[in-house]
Design a protein around this motif. Structure first.
Motif, mmCIF file in Angstrom:
data_model
loop_
_atom_site.group_PDB
_atom_site.id
_atom_site.type_symbol
_atom_site.label_atom_id
_atom_site.label_comp_id
_atom_site.label_asym_id
_atom_site.label_seq_id
_atom_site.Cartn_x
_atom_site.Cartn_y
_atom_site.Cartn_z
ATOM 1 N N PHE A 15 -46.612 42.373 36.596
ATOM 2 C CA PHE A 15 -45.394 41.130 36.266
ATOM 3 C C PHE A 15 -44.396 41.489 37.198
ATOM 4 C CE2 PHE A 15 -41.932 39.241 34.370
ATOM 5 C CZ PHE A 15 -42.096 37.963 34.655
ATOM 6 N N LEU A 16 -43.712 42.681 37.301
ATOM 7 C CA LEU A 16 -42.413 43.108 37.828
ATOM 8 C C LEU A 16 -42.650 43.082 39.300
ATOM 9 C CD1 LEU A 16 -40.958 45.983 35.924
ATOM 10 C CD2 LEU A 16 -40.228 43.413 36.017
ATOM 11 N N LEU A 17 -44.055 43.640 39.903
ATOM 12 C CA LEU A 17 -44.154 43.424 41.426
ATOM 13 C C LEU A 17 -44.468 42.113 41.893
ATOM 14 C CD1 LEU A 17 -45.131 44.865 43.898
ATOM 15 C CD2 LEU A 17 -47.540 44.749 43.084
ATOM 16 N N GLY A 18 -45.010 41.167 40.972
ATOM 17 C CA GLY A 18 -45.087 39.847 41.357
ATOM 18 C C GLY A 18 -43.955 39.058 41.388
ATOM 19 N N LEU A 19 -42.937 39.435 40.289
ATOM 20 C CA LEU A 19 -41.699 38.712 40.421
ATOM 21 C C LEU A 19 -40.615 39.128 41.430
ATOM 22 C CD1 LEU A 19 -40.109 36.940 38.390
ATOM 23 C CD2 LEU A 19 -39.120 39.083 37.477
ATOM 24 N N THR A 20 -40.945 40.544 42.016
ATOM 25 C CA THR A 20 -40.186 41.054 43.012
ATOM 26 C C THR A 20 -40.452 40.178 44.203
ATOM 27 O OG1 THR A 20 -39.986 43.249 41.959
ATOM 28 C CG2 THR A 20 -39.632 42.806 44.490
ATOM 29 N N VAL A 21 -41.764 39.721 44.491
ATOM 30 C CA VAL A 21 -42.321 39.221 45.675
ATOM 31 C C VAL A 21 -41.776 37.605 45.587
ATOM 32 C CG1 VAL A 21 -44.331 38.222 46.918
ATOM 33 C CG2 VAL A 21 -44.377 40.663 46.175
ATOM 34 N N ASP A 22 -41.817 37.330 44.262
ATOM 35 C CA ASP A 22 -41.190 35.751 44.168
ATOM 36 C C ASP A 22 -39.770 35.779 44.521
ATOM 37 O OD1 ASP A 22 -43.490 34.823 43.351
ATOM 38 O OD2 ASP A 22 -43.252 35.366 41.289
ATOM 39 N N VAL A 23 -39.065 36.658 44.108
ATOM 40 C CA VAL A 23 -37.528 36.656 44.348
ATOM 41 C C VAL A 23 -37.230 36.758 45.803
ATOM 42 C CG1 VAL A 23 -35.655 37.889 44.266
ATOM 43 C CG2 VAL A 23 -36.949 37.725 42.156
ATOM 44 N N PHE A 24 -38.059 37.370 46.754
ATOM 45 C CA PHE A 24 -37.837 37.523 47.981
ATOM 46 C C PHE A 24 -38.375 36.339 48.921
ATOM 47 C CE2 PHE A 24 -36.823 41.988 46.849
ATOM 48 C CZ PHE A 24 -35.531 41.910 47.581
ATOM 49 N N SER A 25 -39.564 35.877 48.279
ATOM 50 C CA SER A 25 -40.264 34.609 49.031
ATOM 51 C C SER A 25 -39.907 33.241 48.554
ATOM 52 C CB SER A 25 -41.641 34.934 49.072
ATOM 53 O OG SER A 25 -42.209 35.087 47.786
ATOM 54 N N ASN A 26 -39.020 33.336 47.344
ATOM 55 C CA ASN A 26 -38.692 32.039 46.698
ATOM 56 C C ASN A 26 -39.904 31.287 46.384
ATOM 57 O OD1 ASN A 26 -36.790 30.267 45.685
ATOM 58 N ND2 ASN A 26 -36.741 29.034 47.723
ATOM 59 N N THR A 27 -40.751 31.712 45.586
ATOM 60 C CA THR A 27 -42.134 31.143 45.202
ATOM 61 C C THR A 27 -42.051 30.915 43.567
ATOM 62 O OG1 THR A 27 -43.054 33.205 45.219
ATOM 63 C CG2 THR A 27 -43.439 31.818 47.152
ATOM 64 N N GLN A 28 -40.846 30.813 42.910
ATOM 65 C CA GLN A 28 -40.832 30.392 41.522
ATOM 66 C C GLN A 28 -42.074 30.746 40.748
ATOM 67 O OE1 GLN A 28 -41.283 27.924 44.106
ATOM 68 N NE2 GLN A 28 -39.074 27.464 44.358
ATOM 69 N N GLY A 29 -42.575 32.088 40.664
ATOM 70 C CA GLY A 29 -43.273 32.701 39.671
ATOM 71 C C GLY A 29 -44.700 32.714 39.847
ATOM 72 N N MET A 30 -44.954 32.481 41.226
ATOM 73 C CA MET A 30 -46.582 32.028 41.320
ATOM 74 C C MET A 30 -47.095 33.536 41.590
ATOM 75 S SD MET A 30 -46.706 28.752 44.116
ATOM 76 C CE MET A 30 -45.973 29.748 45.324
ATOM 77 N N ASN A 31 -46.456 34.358 42.295
ATOM 78 C CA ASN A 31 -46.797 35.647 42.430
ATOM 79 C C ASN A 31 -46.904 36.553 41.266
ATOM 80 O OD1 ASN A 31 -47.812 36.159 45.270
ATOM 81 N ND2 ASN A 31 -45.611 35.407 45.443
ATOM 82 N N ALA A 32 -46.053 36.459 40.347
ATOM 83 C CA ALA A 32 -45.909 36.967 38.945
ATOM 84 C C ALA A 32 -47.185 36.488 38.294
ATOM 85 C CB ALA A 32 -44.588 36.568 38.393
ATOM 86 N N LEU A 33 -47.353 35.269 38.258
ATOM 87 C CA LEU A 33 -48.597 34.694 37.548
ATOM 88 C C LEU A 33 -49.904 35.395 37.882
ATOM 89 C CD1 LEU A 33 -49.606 33.107 35.271
ATOM 90 C CD2 LEU A 33 -49.691 30.979 36.969
ATOM 91 N N ALA A 34 -50.127 35.280 39.232
ATOM 92 C CA ALA A 34 -51.264 35.699 39.784
ATOM 93 C C ALA A 34 -51.377 37.222 39.737
ATOM 94 C CB ALA A 34 -51.110 35.346 41.398
ATOM 95 N N CYS A 35 -50.481 37.882 39.992
ATOM 96 C CA CYS A 35 -50.595 39.459 39.558
ATOM 97 C C CYS A 35 -50.724 39.853 38.349
ATOM 98 C CB CYS A 35 -49.100 40.163 40.236
ATOM 99 S SG CYS A 35 -48.883 40.144 41.975
#
Length: 126
Positions: A15-35
């Motif tokens: 979750f933290l890895l996906g959230l980090t990607v979301d913060v830097f790519s401005n994707t509103q939690g999509m990567n956090a959910l997928a990860c």
């Protein structure tokens, strides 16, 4: 991540890895959910291809610990699942299914080749 890592830590780190990607790519939690969904399914997918964890010499999934054939199937399945999740979440509909399938397949192949090449390079220098 090591196979022997506690499931709570795997979920938290994913979750933290996906959230980090979301913060830097401005994707509103999509990567956090997928990860996070990928972390939930990781152990089950590993058991599909390698039923006994106690036979693995190194607890980290790699070409060296699982063998090339098993690792390729494991990596391809996880990569396909991640790309399918991220593009399905991004589109929020299946309006153009041909384009969605094409994006998933192309992204999966490119990501799979990059990850496999990186793992082979790293395992040569260990």
């Amino acid at each position: 991540m090591p196979i022997t890592l506690n499931a709570n830590w795997v979920l938290t780190l994913s979750f933290l890895l996906g959230l980090t990607v979301d913060v830097f790519s401005n994707t509103q939690g999509m990567n956090a959910l997928a990860c996070t969904l990928l972390a939930i399914s990781r152990r089950g997918i590993l058991h599909l291809y390698f039923p006994r964890e106690d036979e693995i010499s190194n607890p980290e999934p790699s070409v060296r610990s699982l063998g090339l054939f098993v690792y390729v199937r494991y990596l391809l399945t996880l990569t396909l699942l991640y790309c399918l999740l991220i593009f399905a979440i991004e589109s929020c509909s299946f309006f153009m299914p041909v384009l969605l399938v094409l994006r998933v397949v192309c992204s999966t192949l490119l990501s799979f080749l990059l990850l496999l090449g990186l793992d082979i390079l790293i395992s040569q220098y260990d």
